[in-house]
Design a protein around this motif. Structure first.
Motif: not given
Length: 330
Positions: A117-145
């Motif tokens: 949650e702290r990470l997401l808040d920070a990413l939202v704040a960075v994007a709010g300043s106009g910075t381009t934000v690009i991140f990726s995550v694996p679909n780990s919950r769907r595939y029960e990794e």
């Protein structure tokens, strides 16, 4: 943040795992042209090196001192590329540091950070300043990794919730593993590969089943290069891996049947003979289990997603043989 990363040697291999890691950076290179890049959770720096070809400057940051040392040894000589050791969330929350960032990249790092949650808040704040934000995550919950290094798990619904938190509409890209067939002449030595771009019908990409998701905020994707969205690894690895898995399964079933047959033999007169047979098949059972574990490990690094059912079958068989070994006192 936990540690899980490819080495500089492994990422250059002709494997699906290496390809998918490189491909994420290749696909977003156009957004880095002439801009100052922060490659957060950069690992050993291979992604920083990829985008450096287009960027004005690239700073790779990772929590692991060992990873940063390797990045500096391997890629520190590149113009405009530098590396630093630091905590991802603390770096994002440092306004002075982020003031010099035009594009933030964070590939396969979010799932390793406990304070999501702290990470997401920070990413939202960075994007709010106009910075381009690009991140990726694996679909780990769907595939029960089951990955001890992942502190958070995502599926498409979780990604949608994260994307909705940004003030600027976020675009979500899907990353898929594609199976295909190639026909062509044997290439001459040092022949560059021909560009390949095949249409992928929507029905071949069912909702929620991508292997990874990329979230792009403040990125002009209207003219995204479609050719950058598909990358190919032509290797006979898949066929070799499947044959190895089939052989391991056959050996496990044979061993299971023989152990079951031996365990049901009468005691007394046959005790000595049975003990000899049991010892022999115990050894074979251990060897078969070792092969299954090695095959399952190979699956995690190559076909973890597409062949998950085959892997689960092998592991289920391994559990069954362990129960049979318990019955004969191994």
């Amino acid at each position: 943040m936990s540690l899980e990363r490819l080495s500089a040697e492994a990422v250059n291999e002709s494997s699906l795992e290496a390809l998918e890691h490189r491909h994420r950076y290749e696909a977003v290179r156009r957004f880095c042209a002439g801009r100052r890049i922060l490659d957060l959770c950069c690992g050993v720096g291979y992604g920083s090196a990829i985008v450096a070809a287009e960027a004005r400057s690239v700073l790779g940051v990772d929590l692991s001192r060992d990873a940063i040392d390797e990045a500096e040894r391997t890629f520190g000589h590149l113009d405009g590329v530098s590396f630093a050791c630091g905590d991802a969330v603390e770096w994002l929350e440092d306004a002075d540091r982020m003031r010099d960032v035009d594009v933030l990249l964070c590939f396969e790092g979010v799932e390793h950070i406990a304070e999501k949650e702290r990470l997401l808040d920070a990413l939202v704040a960075v994007a709010g300043s106009g910075t381009t934000v690009i991140f990726s995550v694996p679909n780990s919950r769907r595939y029960e990794e089951d990955n001890a290094f992942h502190l958070n798990n995502f599926d498409r619904e979780a990604v949608d919730r994260w994307a909705a938190r940004f003030a600027t509409p976020a675009e979500i890209w899907e990353q898929w593993h594609a199976q295909g067939s190639y026909i062509g002449r044997e290439p001459a030595p040092a022949t560059p590969p021909a560009p390949l771009l095949a249409p992928v019908p929507a029905e071949a990409r069912p909702h929620g089943w991508a292997t990874h998701y990329l979230v792009l905020v403040n990125a002009d994707t209207a003219e995204a290069d479609e050719s950058a969205r598909m990358s190919w690894a032509v290797e006979p690895v898949n066929a070799r891996w499947l044959e190895s898995l089939r052989r391991a399964n056959r050996e496990l079933w044979r061993t299971n049947a023989r152990l079951a047959d031996t365990d049901m033999r009468p005691r007394g007169t046959y005790a000595a003979a049975a003990a000899s047979v049991i010892d022999r098949w115990k050894s074979r059972a251990l060897a078969a289990e070792k092969q299954v574990r090695a095959t399952a490990h190979a699956a995690a690094s190559y076909e973890e997603i597409r062949n998950r059912q085959a892997v689960k079958a092998a592991l289920t068989t391994a559990k069954h043989i362990r129960r049979m070994r318990d019955r004969v006192g191994l």
